[in-house]
Design a protein around this motif. Structure first.
Motif, PDB file in Angstrom:
ATOM      1  N   ALA A  49       0.793  -1.224   0.000  1.00 27.46           N
ATOM      2  CA  ALA A  49       0.000   0.000   0.000  1.00 27.46           C
ATOM      3  C   ALA A  49       0.827   1.276   0.000  1.00 27.46           C
ATOM      4  O   ALA A  49       0.445   2.272  -0.616  1.00 27.46           O
ATOM      5  CB  ALA A  49      -0.928   0.010   1.214  1.00 27.46           C
ATOM      6  N   LEU A  50       1.961   1.268   0.709  1.00 37.30           N
ATOM      7  CA  LEU A  50       2.735   2.492   0.921  1.00 37.30           C
ATOM      8  C   LEU A  50       4.121   2.462   0.300  1.00 37.30           C
ATOM      9  O   LEU A  50       4.824   3.474   0.308  1.00 37.30           O
ATOM     10  CB  LEU A  50       2.881   2.773   2.424  1.00 37.30           C
ATOM     11  N   GLY A  51       4.548   1.307  -0.192  1.00 36.93           N
ATOM     12  CA  GLY A  51       5.868   1.219  -0.812  1.00 36.93           C
ATOM     13  C   GLY A  51       7.004   1.151   0.174  1.00 36.93           C
ATOM     14  O   GLY A  51       8.158   1.435  -0.190  1.00 36.93           O
ATOM     15  N   THR A  52       6.742   0.761   1.435  1.00 39.44           N
ATOM     16  CA  THR A  52       7.816   0.648   2.417  1.00 39.44           C
ATOM     17  C   THR A  52       8.705  -0.557   2.090  1.00 39.44           C
ATOM     18  O   THR A  52       8.251  -1.530   1.489  1.00 39.44           O
ATOM     19  CB  THR A  52       7.248   0.484   3.838  1.00 39.44           C
TER      20      THR A  52
ATOM     21  N   LYS B 197       2.858   6.752  -3.820  1.00 38.49           N
ATOM     22  CA  LYS B 197       1.933   6.937  -4.937  1.00 38.49           C
ATOM     23  C   LYS B 197       2.008   5.778  -5.918  1.00 38.49           C
ATOM     24  O   LYS B 197       0.978   5.265  -6.375  1.00 38.49           O
ATOM     25  CB  LYS B 197       2.241   8.266  -5.645  1.00 38.49           C
ATOM     26  N   ARG B 198       3.216   5.337  -6.242  1.00 35.06           N
ATOM     27  CA  ARG B 198       3.357   4.200  -7.169  1.00 35.06           C
ATOM     28  C   ARG B 198       2.696   2.958  -6.594  1.00 35.06           C
ATOM     29  O   ARG B 198       1.968   2.236  -7.299  1.00 35.06           O
ATOM     30  CB  ARG B 198       4.841   3.927  -7.440  1.00 35.06           C
TER      31      ARG B 198
ATOM     32  N   VAL C  12      -4.378  15.046  -3.055  1.00 36.62           N
ATOM     33  CA  VAL C  12      -4.193  14.521  -1.705  1.00 36.62           C
ATOM     34  C   VAL C  12      -4.140  12.995  -1.785  1.00 36.62           C
ATOM     35  O   VAL C  12      -5.109  12.347  -2.183  1.00 36.62           O
ATOM     36  CB  VAL C  12      -5.332  14.962  -0.761  1.00 36.62           C
ATOM     37  N   LEU C  13      -3.009  12.413  -1.401  1.00 29.93           N
ATOM     38  CA  LEU C  13      -2.807  10.973  -1.552  1.00 29.93           C
ATOM     39  C   LEU C  13      -3.657  10.142  -0.597  1.00 29.93           C
ATOM     40  O   LEU C  13      -3.876   8.949  -0.839  1.00 29.93           O
ATOM     41  CB  LEU C  13      -1.328  10.633  -1.332  1.00 29.93           C
ATOM     42  N   ASP C  14      -4.148  10.732   0.484  1.00 28.59           N
ATOM     43  CA  ASP C  14      -4.923   9.984   1.475  1.00 28.59           C
ATOM     44  C   ASP C  14      -6.043   9.171   0.839  1.00 28.59           C
ATOM     45  O   ASP C  14      -6.344   8.054   1.289  1.00 28.59           O
ATOM     46  CB  ASP C  14      -5.558  10.943   2.492  1.00 28.59           C
TER      47      ASP C  14
END
Length: 430
Positions: A51-54, A84-85, A131-133
């Motif tokens: 979800a967040l790319g961590t 975002k990706r 807004v990415l949220d």
């Protein structure tokens, strides 16, 4: 996007932790010590990466991490581009075509609806919503639980989400002021009454929010549809935000160039306060104020009073929109220097718009307005109860000539505001 404790709890629910369990987990104790199986850490890490790319989480975190440990890990690897990706890939992989012609229900968003809401934002805006949220379902769930967002959806009988509208805390420092907007309808239902029904239910919801003081909307000016609906709902025009939205956000609607917005306001629970206004803006402000019934001690001032003390301000940068919004809670003697620093950063980042909102409950308001006008700012809006202790005057700085001819307005009051701004823009530097 910030991954706060409520968002992290929503991620735990995504990987199978019961909501009632996630809600009561202590923040500073290892999850395994609170009864969660060891596999939960691995599942949470995978969900955050998707979800967040961590990056991959260390084994110590997987086995013994507390909620606060996980929050530090996410914050330490935060990257908007990677987020975002990841978020876009997740939405695309999970999306299907919306079924046309189905019965639907207008309802408050449930956790199971959140992926459909994120998918609808992608359908309407692609990856261009500023807004990415709203592209991260777990963040949407958390925001609704915090009452930072109150989301209504049009849920098809199949469970798909075909429509959306919301009240949300956006830029105002006053948490009792909500923006109404994000009225989205899937193309398969554009010819239905879905948008009208969403607006009707949003209207009803606003009167069931006893903690809310005021509501506002930013109606796009590339068409008149949202302005007309706002007028029917009793929103009074109080400003024009020039070049606010990037053209990419409305490319599917045929917009060419940046899109301006008309700000409309509706008061629910007024509270008295002093209101200091600059004499130079008396004509435009008297026109705006005539649309409200506010309990204000209004004093027009020529702007000769120097400010004392230090400026108190906060700012928020909307990277995707190339906009910075600055909230000036108190104007001090260093206001010109603080303003210059904001402008230097805006030029360095290539921002299209800087909006500066000044707390108008202070006698320093007129002096601050004069300072901004000398630097090329023009009037933007009057916003009642924008601050917890006062109204706001918003002035705007634009990097490029606005396309005044592309601004379509519905009411005479809105047209009068634009006429003032256009005249002021033309007189800059004289």
């Amino acid at each position: 996007m910030e991954c706060d404790i409520d968002t992290l709890r929503a991620f735990l629910e995504t990987v199978g932790c019961p909501a009632e369990t996630a809600a009561v987990l202590a923040r500073d104790m290892p999850q395994t010590a609170q009864g969660l199986p060891p596999a939960t850490g691995a599942a949470l890490a995978a969900a955050l990466t998707e979800a967040l790319g961590t990056p991959a989480a260390p084994s110590e975190l997987l086995e013994h991490g507390s909620l606060d440990d996980w929050l530090r890990f996410v914050a330490g690897h935060h990257d908007d581009a990677a987020l975002k990706r990841a978020a876009m890939a997740r939405i695309i992989n999970g999306k299907g075509n919306i079924s046309p012609g189905k019965a639907y229900t207008i309802d408050a968003m449930r956790p199971a609806d959140a992926p459909g809401v994120a998918g609808l934002f992608h359908t309407i805006y692609d990856a261009n919503y500023p807004v990415l949220d709203y592209y991260v379902p777990e963040k949407l769930i958390a925001l609704n639980r915090q009452k930072a967002v109150l989301t209504l959806v049009a849920r098809l009988e199949t469970g798909e989400i075909a429509g959306h509208g919301a009240y949300y805390r956006s830029s105002p420092p006053n948490p009792a002021v909500y923006e109404q907007g994000q009225l989205l309808v899937d193309p398969a239902y554009r010819q239905s009454s879905m948008a009208f029904k969403l607006l009707r239910e949003l209207d009803a919801l606003s009167y069931a929010m006893p903690w809310a003081e005021a509501f506002f909307g930013e109606a796009v000016c590339n068409h008149l549809v949202t302005q007309k609906s706002g007028d029917k709902q009793g929103y009074t025009p109080c400003g024009i935000e020039l070049s606010l939205m990037p053209d990419a956000a409305y490319a599917k609607e045929g917009a060419a160039g940046r899109v301006s917005c008309m700000m409309g306001w509706r008061m629910h629970r007024d509270k008295p306060s002093p209101l200091y206004l600059p004499e130079v803006y008396r004509p435009v402000l008297e026109g705006i104020l005539s649309g409200f019934s506010l309990r204000r001690d209004i004093r027009f001032d020529p702007g000769d009073h120097p400010a004392s003390g230090e400026t108190v301000l906060t700012s928020r940068l909307f990277d995707l929109a190339q906009v910075e919004r600055v909230q000036v809670a108190a104007v001090g003697h260093d206001f010109p220097a603080r303003t210059a620093a904001i402008e230097e950063r805006a030029d360095r980042l290539g921002l299209a718009v800087v909006q500066v909102s000044i707390n108008a409950s202070s006698p320093s308001t007129a002096w601050a307005v004069r300072t901004l006008r000398q630097r090329g700012y023009v009037f933007g809006a009057f916003a009642p109860q924008w601050f917890p202790d006062g109204d706001a005057l918003m002035l705007q700085r634009l990097a490029a000539q606005p396309d005044f001819e592309a601004v379509n307005l519905y009411t005479d009051r809105a047209k009068a505001i634009l006429a003032h701004i256009r005249q002021e823009w033309g007189a800059r530097g004289r």
